[in-house]
Design an enzyme around this catalytic site. Structure first.
Site, PDB file in Angstrom:
ATOM      1  N   TYR A  11       0.821  -1.214   0.000  1.00 60.99           N
ATOM      2  CA  TYR A  11       0.000   0.000   0.000  1.00 60.99           C
ATOM      3  C   TYR A  11       0.860   1.272   0.000  1.00 60.99           C
ATOM      4  O   TYR A  11       0.794   2.077  -0.941  1.00 60.99           O
ATOM      5  CB  TYR A  11      -0.931  -0.054   1.214  1.00 60.99           C
ATOM      6  CG  TYR A  11      -1.773   1.174   1.448  1.00 60.99           C
ATOM      7  CD1 TYR A  11      -2.466   1.806   0.407  1.00 60.99           C
ATOM      8  CD2 TYR A  11      -1.906   1.692   2.738  1.00 60.99           C
ATOM      9  CE1 TYR A  11      -3.259   2.917   0.650  1.00 60.99           C
ATOM     10  CE2 TYR A  11      -2.711   2.797   2.989  1.00 60.99           C
ATOM     11  CZ  TYR A  11      -3.373   3.410   1.942  1.00 60.99           C
ATOM     12  OH  TYR A  11      -4.147   4.517   2.181  1.00 60.99           O
ATOM     13  N   ASN A  35       1.523 -10.108   0.596  1.00 59.80           N
ATOM     14  CA  ASN A  35       0.285  -9.403   0.947  1.00 59.80           C
ATOM     15  C   ASN A  35      -0.023  -8.336  -0.116  1.00 59.80           C
ATOM     16  O   ASN A  35      -0.503  -7.251   0.211  1.00 59.80           O
ATOM     17  CB  ASN A  35       0.463  -8.773   2.340  1.00 59.80           C
ATOM     18  CG  ASN A  35      -0.836  -8.258   2.918  1.00 59.80           C
ATOM     19  OD1 ASN A  35      -1.921  -8.743   2.585  1.00 59.80           O
ATOM     20  ND2 ASN A  35      -0.748  -7.244   3.771  1.00 59.80           N
ATOM     21  N   LYS A  84       2.336  -6.399   9.067  1.00 59.34           N
ATOM     22  CA  LYS A  84       1.824  -5.174   9.673  1.00 59.34           C
ATOM     23  C   LYS A  84       0.524  -5.294  10.454  1.00 59.34           C
ATOM     24  O   LYS A  84      -0.064  -4.282  10.816  1.00 59.34           O
ATOM     25  CB  LYS A  84       1.683  -4.103   8.605  1.00 59.34           C
ATOM     26  CG  LYS A  84       0.691  -4.451   7.516  1.00 59.34           C
ATOM     27  CD  LYS A  84       0.404  -3.245   6.639  1.00 59.34           C
ATOM     28  CE  LYS A  84      -0.711  -3.516   5.676  1.00 59.34           C
ATOM     29  NZ  LYS A  84      -1.054  -2.390   4.840  1.00 59.34           N
ATOM     30  N   SER A 124       6.488   3.497  12.855  1.00 55.68           N
ATOM     31  CA  SER A 124       5.068   3.726  13.143  1.00 55.68           C
ATOM     32  C   SER A 124       4.910   4.544  14.409  1.00 55.68           C
ATOM     33  O   SER A 124       5.719   4.443  15.333  1.00 55.68           O
ATOM     34  CB  SER A 124       4.409   2.363  13.327  1.00 55.68           C
ATOM     35  OG  SER A 124       3.155   2.498  13.927  1.00 55.68           O
ATOM     36  N   TYR A 148       4.121  -6.633  16.984  1.00 56.24           N
ATOM     37  CA  TYR A 148       4.304  -5.761  15.819  1.00 56.24           C
ATOM     38  C   TYR A 148       5.006  -4.458  16.229  1.00 56.24           C
ATOM     39  O   TYR A 148       5.990  -4.046  15.621  1.00 56.24           O
ATOM     40  CB  TYR A 148       2.939  -5.455  15.174  1.00 56.24           C
ATOM     41  CG  TYR A 148       2.980  -4.265  14.255  1.00 56.24           C
ATOM     42  CD1 TYR A 148       3.534  -4.359  12.980  1.00 56.24           C
ATOM     43  CD2 TYR A 148       2.497  -3.013  14.674  1.00 56.24           C
ATOM     44  CE1 TYR A 148       3.601  -3.251  12.149  1.00 56.24           C
ATOM     45  CE2 TYR A 148       2.560  -1.905  13.849  1.00 56.24           C
ATOM     46  CZ  TYR A 148       3.118  -2.024  12.592  1.00 56.24           C
ATOM     47  OH  TYR A 148       3.201  -0.928  11.783  1.00 56.24           O
ATOM     48  N   LYS A 152       9.045  -2.663  15.454  1.00 59.36           N
ATOM     49  CA  LYS A 152       9.387  -1.303  15.001  1.00 59.36           C
ATOM     50  C   LYS A 152      10.431  -0.691  15.933  1.00 59.36           C
ATOM     51  O   LYS A 152      11.413  -0.087  15.486  1.00 59.36           O
ATOM     52  CB  LYS A 152       8.135  -0.418  14.943  1.00 59.36           C
ATOM     53  CG  LYS A 152       7.113  -0.854  13.902  1.00 59.36           C
ATOM     54  CD  LYS A 152       7.665  -0.747  12.482  1.00 59.36           C
ATOM     55  CE  LYS A 152       6.704  -1.199  11.419  1.00 59.36           C
ATOM     56  NZ  LYS A 152       7.306  -1.378  10.105  1.00 59.36           N
ATOM     57  N   PHE A 177       1.692   7.999  10.896  1.00 54.82           N
ATOM     58  CA  PHE A 177       0.462   8.019  11.669  1.00 54.82           C
ATOM     59  C   PHE A 177      -0.557   7.129  10.920  1.00 54.82           C
ATOM     60  O   PHE A 177      -0.217   6.003  10.597  1.00 54.82           O
ATOM     61  CB  PHE A 177       0.085   9.468  12.009  1.00 54.82           C
ATOM     62  CG  PHE A 177       0.999   9.925  13.137  1.00 54.82           C
ATOM     63  CD1 PHE A 177       2.360  10.169  12.906  1.00 54.82           C
ATOM     64  CD2 PHE A 177       0.542   9.967  14.440  1.00 54.82           C
ATOM     65  CE1 PHE A 177       3.230  10.463  13.958  1.00 54.82           C
ATOM     66  CE2 PHE A 177       1.406  10.270  15.488  1.00 54.82           C
ATOM     67  CZ  PHE A 177       2.746  10.515  15.247  1.00 54.82           C
ATOM     68  N   ASN A 197      -8.906  -4.870   9.287  1.00 53.45           N
ATOM     69  CA  ASN A 197      -8.728  -4.490  10.698  1.00 53.45           C
ATOM     70  C   ASN A 197      -8.817  -2.986  10.853  1.00 53.45           C
ATOM     71  O   ASN A 197      -9.200  -2.482  11.897  1.00 53.45           O
ATOM     72  CB  ASN A 197      -7.317  -4.885  11.195  1.00 53.45           C
ATOM     73  CG  ASN A 197      -7.171  -6.378  11.350  1.00 53.45           C
ATOM     74  OD1 ASN A 197      -8.034  -7.013  11.951  1.00 53.45           O
ATOM     75  ND2 ASN A 197      -6.099  -6.933  10.794  1.00 53.45           N
TER      76      ASN A 197
HETATM   77  C1  WQD Z   1      -8.371   3.724  13.927  1.00 53.27           C
HETATM   78  C2  WQD Z   1      -9.505   4.075  14.876  1.00 53.27           C
HETATM   79  C3  WQD Z   1     -10.166   2.233  16.272  1.00 53.27           C
HETATM   80  C4  WQD Z   1     -11.676  -0.281  13.003  1.00 53.27           C
HETATM   81  C5  WQD Z   1      -3.133   0.582  13.505  1.00 53.27           C
HETATM   82  C6  WQD Z   1      -1.816   0.136  14.061  1.00 53.27           C
HETATM   83  C7  WQD Z   1      -0.742   1.076  13.625  1.00 53.27           C
HETATM   84  C8  WQD Z   1      -0.712   1.188  12.120  1.00 53.27           C
HETATM   85  C9  WQD Z   1      -2.059   1.528  11.581  1.00 53.27           C
HETATM   86  C10 WQD Z   1       0.293  -0.263  10.533  1.00 53.27           C
HETATM   87  C11 WQD Z   1      -9.320   3.505  16.281  1.00 53.27           C
HETATM   88  C12 WQD Z   1     -11.289   2.613  15.342  1.00 53.27           C
HETATM   89  C13 WQD Z   1     -11.127   0.744  13.751  1.00 53.27           C
HETATM   90  C14 WQD Z   1     -13.060  -0.567  13.143  1.00 53.27           C
HETATM   91  C15 WQD Z   1     -13.244   1.225  14.735  1.00 53.27           C
HETATM   92  N1  WQD Z   1      -0.283  -0.068  11.608  1.00 53.27           N
HETATM   93  N2  WQD Z   1     -11.895   1.489  14.599  1.00 53.27           N
HETATM   94  N3  WQD Z   1     -13.782   0.210  14.007  1.00 53.27           N
HETATM   95  O1  WQD Z   1      -5.342   1.195  15.528  1.00 53.27           O
HETATM   96  O2  WQD Z   1      -4.871   3.626  15.022  1.00 53.27           O
HETATM   97  O3  WQD Z   1      -3.451   1.877  14.032  1.00 53.27           O
HETATM   98  O4  WQD Z   1      -3.042   0.660  12.093  1.00 53.27           O
HETATM   99  O5  WQD Z   1       0.593  -0.809   9.695  1.00 53.27           O
HETATM  100  O6  WQD Z   1       0.474   0.614  14.083  1.00 53.27           O
HETATM  101  O7  WQD Z   1      -1.883   0.118  15.480  1.00 53.27           O
HETATM  102  O8  WQD Z   1      -5.733   2.162  13.184  1.00 53.27           O
HETATM  103  O9  WQD Z   1      -7.519   2.018  11.506  1.00 53.27           O
HETATM  104  O10 WQD Z   1      -7.239   0.118  13.161  1.00 53.27           O
HETATM  105  O11 WQD Z   1      -8.135   2.318  13.949  1.00 53.27           O
HETATM  106  O12 WQD Z   1     -13.960   1.885  15.519  1.00 53.27           O
HETATM  107  O13 WQD Z   1     -13.607  -1.496  12.535  1.00 53.27           O
HETATM  108  O14 WQD Z   1     -10.710   3.446  14.387  1.00 53.27           O
HETATM  109  O15 WQD Z   1     -10.657   1.869  17.532  1.00 53.27           O
HETATM  110  O16 WQD Z   1      -9.862   4.445  17.182  1.00 53.27           O
HETATM  111  P1  WQD Z   1      -4.893   2.214  14.571  1.00 53.27           P
HETATM  112  P2  WQD Z   1      -7.159   1.580  12.877  1.00 53.27           P
END
Ligand code: WQD
Length: 330
Positions: A11, A35, A84, A124, A148, A152, A177, A197
């Site tokens: 990505y 992936n 990731k 990250s 994970y 990092k 971010f 996810n």
């Molecule tokens: C964002 C917000 C969730 C899904 C993660 C990893 C980070 C990086 C990016 C990389 C949060 C909420 C999410 C859903 C929801 N990894 N949410 N319903 O957790 O900030 O970061 O991904 O490769 O290292 O930790 O990103 O997009 O999962 O969540 O309410 O179905 O959305 O609780 O507040 P996150 P995210």
């Protein structure tokens, strides 16, 4: 420059290849396609009208990567290749430690052997743990809650120690971010395998009717509306940040936050998506997701000051581009 991009069909990697090519650099991709899809290569060529070189290799395979170094003149490496998924890392810790750390060590070793002095690493914001927002590069890192995140932190440490011992080796550690959105052509973007996810791919799949409704993890956080706050950054801005980091790379270790500096809640993102694309996103509130923090956003002043880079695309643009890609693909 001739840049070796590991994970270049992924990505963030694919968008970075586009921006490197658009800035006049040449790109060699090393990726095992674990992936990602091979079509990404032709899409990058289609967007840029440029040629690229592709090696289907696993970056933990030193012999295979050595043959790339021996047959190409490489000026710098951008290392994206890695697993990731936070949740998967808890289930398969050894795979995560092995893949994410051995690949970095193999690459550094070959860089030193072949006198390749520029190294850009995908880190990250997860390395900040539960520090106080906004996160600043000099903060003491707090232990991540999953393997994970540890990979990092460990990779950052390895790179820092190697750079100290090898004064010619220049490293940029880029702490991402939350990248979302896609290239405006709609040709490359994020295509997670299985149920996503991350928030934006989940939203776009609800918009498409592939998933019923969004589950919002928690509405009792101490934030503007009770839902989690993140610093969403357009993936094209993030990609441009890599080009800036590479072109402005200084000796030693240089750490940069790549974000917008602005926090957006889950509900704000959902509403922005609805406004940008005129599609209703049904949702329900469910329990908090274990390991999530309330707020995460960057202090972006160092990247602006030292790289002359800052994110330009707003949340509405991110939502439009993410939806265009989802509509056109899968
Ligand atoms: C964002 C917000 C969730 C899904 C993660 C990893 C980070 C990086 C990016 C990389 C949060 C909420 C999410 C859903 C929801 N990894 N949410 N319903 O957790 O900030 O970061 O991904 O490769 O290292 O930790 O990103 O997009 O999962 O969540 O309410 O179905 O959305 O609780 O507040 P996150 P995210």
């Amino acid at each position: 420059m001739n840049i070796l991009v590991t994970g270049g069909t992924g990505y963030i990697g694919s968008h970075t290849c586009v921006e490197l090519l658009n800035s006049g650099h040449s790109v060699i991709i090393a990726d095992n396609l674990s992936n990602s899809r091979i079509e990404v290569i032709s899409r990058i060529k289609q967007i840029t009208g440029r040629q690229i070189f592709f090696y289907q290799v696993d970056v933990t395979d030193e012999e295979a990567v050595n043959s790339i170094f021996s047959s190409n003149r490489i000026d710098g490496v951008i290392h994206f290749a890695g697993y990731k998924s936070v949740t998967e890392s808890v289930i398969k810790p050894l795979e995560y430690y092995f893949n994410n750390i051995v690949s970095t060590m193999v690459l550094i070793k070959l860089c030193l052997n072949y006198k390749v002095n520029k190294f850009v690493f995908s880190s990250s914001a997860t390395v900040y743990g539960e520090n106080k927002v906004p996160f600043v590069e000099d903060m003491e890192l707090l232990p991540p809650k999953n393997p994970y995140g540890h990979t990092k932190v460990i990779n950052e440490k390895i790179l820092t120690d190697v750079a100290k011992a090898n004064p010619d080796f220049s490293v940029a550690i880029l702490r991402y971010f939350n990248p979302i959105g896609a290239h405006e052509s709609g040709l490359i973007g994020e295509s997670p395998i299985g149920i996503p996810n991350n928030l934006m791919p989940y939203i776009t799949q609800v918009a498409k009717g592939k998933l019923d409704k969004l589950k919002i993890y928690g509405n009792d956080y101490p934030t503007i509306d009770g839902t989690g706050v993140r610093d969403y950054i357009h993936v094209v801005d993030l990609a441009k940040g890599h080009v800036a980091a590479l072109e402005k790379l200084k000796k030693g270790v240089n750490i940069y936050n790549l974000g917008t500096g602005k926090g957006t809640s889950v509900l704000q993102l959902v509403h922005a998506f609805e406004e940008a694309n005129h599609i209703k996103i049904p949702y329900e509130f469910v329990a908090r997701r274990p390991g999530d923090i309330a707020e995460c956003y960057a202090d972006v002043s160092r990247a602006k000051r030292e790289l002359g880079w800052s994110a330009e695309r707003d949340i509405i643009q991110m939502c439009k581009d993410a939806w265009r890609f989802e509509k056109n693909n899968s």
